[in-house]
Design a protein around this motif. Structure first.
Motif, PDB file in Angstrom:
ATOM      1  N   LEU A  56       7.380   6.896   1.962  1.00 56.93           N
ATOM      2  CA  LEU A  56       5.998   7.229   1.597  1.00 56.93           C
ATOM      3  C   LEU A  56       5.160   7.433   2.856  1.00 56.93           C
ATOM      4  CD1 LEU A  56       5.291   4.685  -1.320  1.00 56.93           C
ATOM      5  CD2 LEU A  56       5.970   7.095  -1.492  1.00 56.93           C
ATOM      6  N   GLU A  57       4.414   8.544   2.867  1.00 62.16           N
ATOM      7  CA  GLU A  57       3.506   8.813   3.985  1.00 62.16           C
ATOM      8  C   GLU A  57       2.195   9.318   3.388  1.00 62.16           C
ATOM      9  OE1 GLU A  57       5.205  11.068   7.297  1.00 62.16           O
ATOM     10  OE2 GLU A  57       3.208  11.892   7.677  1.00 62.16           O
ATOM     11  N   ASN A  58       1.286   8.416   3.178  1.00 64.96           N
ATOM     12  CA  ASN A  58       0.026   8.693   2.474  1.00 64.96           C
ATOM     13  C   ASN A  58       0.315   9.267   1.091  1.00 64.96           C
ATOM     14  OD1 ASN A  58      -0.783   8.290   5.176  1.00 64.96           O
ATOM     15  ND2 ASN A  58      -0.960  10.479   5.524  1.00 64.96           N
ATOM     16  N   SER A  59       1.270   8.686   0.417  1.00 66.09           N
ATOM     17  CA  SER A  59       1.671   9.203  -0.892  1.00 66.09           C
ATOM     18  C   SER A  59       2.092   8.063  -1.813  1.00 66.09           C
ATOM     19  CB  SER A  59       2.816  10.202  -0.724  1.00 66.09           C
ATOM     20  OG  SER A  59       3.867   9.608   0.018  1.00 66.09           O
ATOM     21  N   PRO A 119       1.591   4.904   6.814  1.00 70.48           N
ATOM     22  CA  PRO A 119       1.956   4.345   8.116  1.00 70.48           C
ATOM     23  C   PRO A 119       0.777   4.182   9.075  1.00 70.48           C
ATOM     24  CG  PRO A 119       2.317   6.700   8.132  1.00 70.48           C
ATOM     25  CD  PRO A 119       1.783   6.363   6.767  1.00 70.48           C
ATOM     26  N   ALA A 120      -0.411   4.679   8.705  1.00 73.35           N
ATOM     27  CA  ALA A 120      -1.512   4.796   9.664  1.00 73.35           C
ATOM     28  C   ALA A 120      -1.914   3.443  10.273  1.00 73.35           C
ATOM     29  CB  ALA A 120      -2.716   5.436   8.970  1.00 73.35           C
ATOM     30  N   VAL A 121      -2.112   3.419  11.595  1.00 76.78           N
ATOM     31  CA  VAL A 121      -2.549   2.193  12.305  1.00 76.78           C
ATOM     32  C   VAL A 121      -3.664   2.521  13.292  1.00 76.78           C
ATOM     33  CG1 VAL A 121      -0.361   0.901  12.244  1.00 76.78           C
ATOM     34  CG2 VAL A 121      -0.775   2.522  14.085  1.00 76.78           C
ATOM     35  N   ALA A 150       3.404   6.264  16.778  1.00 75.01           N
ATOM     36  CA  ALA A 150       3.194   7.183  15.661  1.00 75.01           C
ATOM     37  C   ALA A 150       1.960   6.821  14.841  1.00 75.01           C
ATOM     38  CB  ALA A 150       4.431   7.167  14.772  1.00 75.01           C
ATOM     39  N   PHE A 151       1.355   7.859  14.253  1.00 73.22           N
ATOM     40  CA  PHE A 151       0.328   7.722  13.209  1.00 73.22           C
ATOM     41  C   PHE A 151      -0.865   6.847  13.606  1.00 73.22           C
ATOM     42  CE2 PHE A 151       4.431   8.292  10.892  1.00 73.22           C
ATOM     43  CZ  PHE A 151       4.202   9.575  10.453  1.00 73.22           C
ATOM     44  N   GLN A 152      -1.336   6.989  14.851  1.00 74.66           N
ATOM     45  CA  GLN A 152      -2.475   6.174  15.287  1.00 74.66           C
ATOM     46  C   GLN A 152      -3.797   6.879  14.983  1.00 74.66           C
ATOM     47  OE1 GLN A 152      -1.583   3.857  19.098  1.00 74.66           O
ATOM     48  NE2 GLN A 152      -0.800   5.865  19.581  1.00 74.66           N
ATOM     49  N   HIS A 191     -11.372   5.927  11.069  1.00 72.45           N
ATOM     50  CA  HIS A 191     -10.241   5.561  10.214  1.00 72.45           C
ATOM     51  C   HIS A 191     -10.116   6.517   9.009  1.00 72.45           C
ATOM     52  CE1 HIS A 191     -12.306   4.000   6.694  1.00 72.45           C
ATOM     53  NE2 HIS A 191     -13.251   3.599   7.515  1.00 72.45           N
ATOM     54  N   PRO A 192      -8.884   6.693   8.525  1.00 69.48           N
ATOM     55  CA  PRO A 192      -8.644   7.693   7.461  1.00 69.48           C
ATOM     56  C   PRO A 192      -8.695   7.140   6.043  1.00 69.48           C
ATOM     57  CG  PRO A 192      -6.543   6.886   8.279  1.00 69.48           C
ATOM     58  CD  PRO A 192      -7.625   6.104   8.999  1.00 69.48           C
ATOM     59  N   TRP A 193      -9.098   5.879   5.857  1.00 69.60           N
ATOM     60  CA  TRP A 193      -8.839   5.222   4.572  1.00 69.60           C
ATOM     61  C   TRP A 193      -9.806   5.592   3.461  1.00 69.60           C
ATOM     62  CZ3 TRP A 193      -4.190   3.527   4.431  1.00 69.60           C
ATOM     63  CH2 TRP A 193      -3.597   3.043   5.595  1.00 69.60           C
ATOM     64  N   GLY A 212     -11.508   6.444   0.435  1.00 73.39           N
ATOM     65  CA  GLY A 212     -11.173   7.217  -0.760  1.00 73.39           C
ATOM     66  C   GLY A 212      -9.730   7.695  -0.815  1.00 73.39           C
ATOM     67  N   ARG A 213      -8.887   7.181   0.064  1.00 82.53           N
ATOM     68  CA  ARG A 213      -7.542   7.733   0.191  1.00 82.53           C
ATOM     69  C   ARG A 213      -6.544   7.148  -0.813  1.00 82.53           C
ATOM     70  NH1 ARG A 213      -3.918   8.315   5.749  1.00 82.53           N
ATOM     71  NH2 ARG A 213      -4.748  10.394   5.997  1.00 82.53           N
ATOM     72  N   ILE A 214      -6.708   5.886  -1.161  1.00 87.11           N
ATOM     73  CA  ILE A 214      -5.694   5.203  -1.972  1.00 87.11           C
ATOM     74  C   ILE A 214      -6.031   5.364  -3.461  1.00 87.11           C
ATOM     75  CG2 ILE A 214      -4.591   2.981  -2.427  1.00 87.11           C
ATOM     76  CD1 ILE A 214      -5.416   2.175   0.457  1.00 87.11           C
TER      77      ILE A 214
HETATM   78  C1  LIG Z   1      -0.874  10.315   7.033  1.00 83.38           C
HETATM   79  O1  LIG Z   1      -2.006   9.755   7.673  1.00 83.38           O
HETATM   80  C2  LIG Z   1      -1.886   9.660   9.080  1.00 83.38           C
HETATM   81  C3  LIG Z   1      -3.140   9.005   9.612  1.00 83.38           C
HETATM   82  O2  LIG Z   1      -4.281   9.618   9.123  1.00 83.38           O
HETATM   83  C4  LIG Z   1      -1.671  11.054   9.679  1.00 83.38           C
HETATM   84  O3  LIG Z   1      -1.469  10.913  11.072  1.00 83.38           O
HETATM   85  C5  LIG Z   1      -0.464  11.706   9.033  1.00 83.38           C
HETATM   86  O4  LIG Z   1      -0.327  13.013   9.504  1.00 83.38           O
HETATM   87  C6  LIG Z   1      -0.638  11.721   7.530  1.00 83.38           C
HETATM   88  N1  LIG Z   1       0.570  12.285   6.919  1.00 83.38           N
HETATM   89  C7  LIG Z   1       0.508  13.112   5.885  1.00 83.38           C
HETATM   90  C8  LIG Z   1       1.815  13.597   5.356  1.00 83.38           C
HETATM   91  O5  LIG Z   1      -0.539  13.460   5.374  1.00 83.38           O
END
Ligand SMILES: *[C@@H]1O[C@H](CO)[C@@H](O)[C@H](O)[C@H]1NC(C)=O
Length: 332
Positions: free
Chosen positions: A148-151, A169-171, A180-182, A188-190, A192-194
């Protein structure tokens, strides 16, 4: 290195456990209320009854931060979750070795997210790894393990029960470009995301102030968790934060987080009455109220909260496996 660090009276950095002196010099009030909060949570009992309203329970086995280790004697269960940092090297080959091991375990469903060390998953980090002349090429075969990657994924269990699992994975930034994924903390990307229907949330980073050494986790993720209120939130990343904590998303938790978010200049501030004292009082007031209400009015098995688990299996920053039952088991 400072003398106090050398004498082990203070910690060398925020990724190590605070010493008593760290606690008292940073803020005696924080230190005291963190302990009080833990006792109050303990007195409230189990946050929820496993399998409540269903014919069967779902056994979730949680791992994180294996950093290339194969964990011996992983308990069997219905769902295996790995919250990232499968590897140290981040190469496709290192990730494959971990996937081969996970795929061979008997659990019906297996879900993984990447961690900052698993560079291969992130195209930018993978390129940086290649530039650093560390091997990054190759492909990865998931062998039925769900990545799972934001899914999200909806999984079905015995008795027809279903769980919605969301993983990311975002940190917050913690190292160089091979990580990765910083993201920058303030970007921050959170938000409304979940998805709101998420039952099990799997992230690499902890939310702030929960099993995160009181501040290494992400404040943006904490806000998002308040919105979604998943039954189970599993993460890792901050090895010393290993453990579990009940969450009720109530006034007591809010007061605790508000107090922890107040930054100090030193211990003397704590001696003067101010907003922090009001927060500390609220933690005590709402906490004692909820303990009394639960046991006097409602009785055992009546809690309807959630659980957070920091599932890191390495001992602090040593890269050695913890000795006793590394995998965390949760019944839902
Ligand atoms: C998931 O989120 C991270 C952090 O925002 C981003 O780096 C990554 O590209 C995203 N992956 C997808 C598949 O959207």
């Amino acid at each position: 290195m400072g003398l106090l660090v050398w004498l082990r009276l203070r910690r060398p950095n925020t990724w190590e456990r605070p010493t008593l002196l760290d606690g008292l010099l940073d803020s005696p009030l924080h230190w005291l209320v963190a302990r009080l909060y833990a006792v109050l949570l303990l007195l409230r009992g189990r946050p929820f009854r496993p399998g409540h309203g269903h014919s069967s329970t779902i056994k979730v086995v949680c791992l994180s931060d294996t950093h290339g280790h194969v964990v011996p004697d992983v308990p069997d269960g219905d769902l295996l979750v790995h919250c990232g940092d499968l590897t140290d090297a981040g190469s496709a080959a290192a990730i494959q070795a971990q996937l081969d091991w996970l795929a061979a375990l008997p659990h019906r469903h297996k879900v993984v997210v990447a961690g900052n060390h698993d560079s291969w998953f992130d195209p930018d980090a993978r390129r940086a790894l290649a530039d650093a002349a560390r091997k990054a090429d190759g492909e990865v075969d998931f062998k039925g393990v769900v990545y799972l990657e934001n899914s999200s994924v909806t999984l079905e269990f015995k008795g027809g029960r279903k769980l919605n699992v969301y993983g990311s994975p975002a940190v917050p930034t913690c190292g160089g470009s091979t990580n990765a994924f910083q993201y920058e903390r303030h970007l921050h990307p959170w938000h409304g995301r979940i998805p709101p229907e998420t039952d099990v949330l799997v992230t690499h980073t902890p939310p702030r102030y929960h099993l995160d050494l009181a501040g290494v986790g992400c404040a943006g993720l904490l806000d998002e968790v308040w919105r979604v209120k998943p039954k189970l939130h599993v993460f890792g990343h901050v090895h010393w934060g290993r453990g579990r904590q009940a969450v009720y998303f109530d006034e007591c938790q809010r007061a605790y987080e508000t107090l922890m978010a107040r930054q100090w200049k030193g211990p003397l501030r704590d001696l003067l009455p101010g907003p922090a004292w009001a927060d500390a009082f609220s933690v005590l007031w709402y906490g004692v109220n909820s303990v009394l209400f639960k046991w006097l009015m409602l009785g055992p098995g009546t809690n309807n909260g959630g659980l957070m688990v920091n599932a890191a299996v390495v001992r602090g920053n040593t890269r050695k496996l913890v000795r006793r039952s590394p995998a965390a088991v949760v019944e839902l």
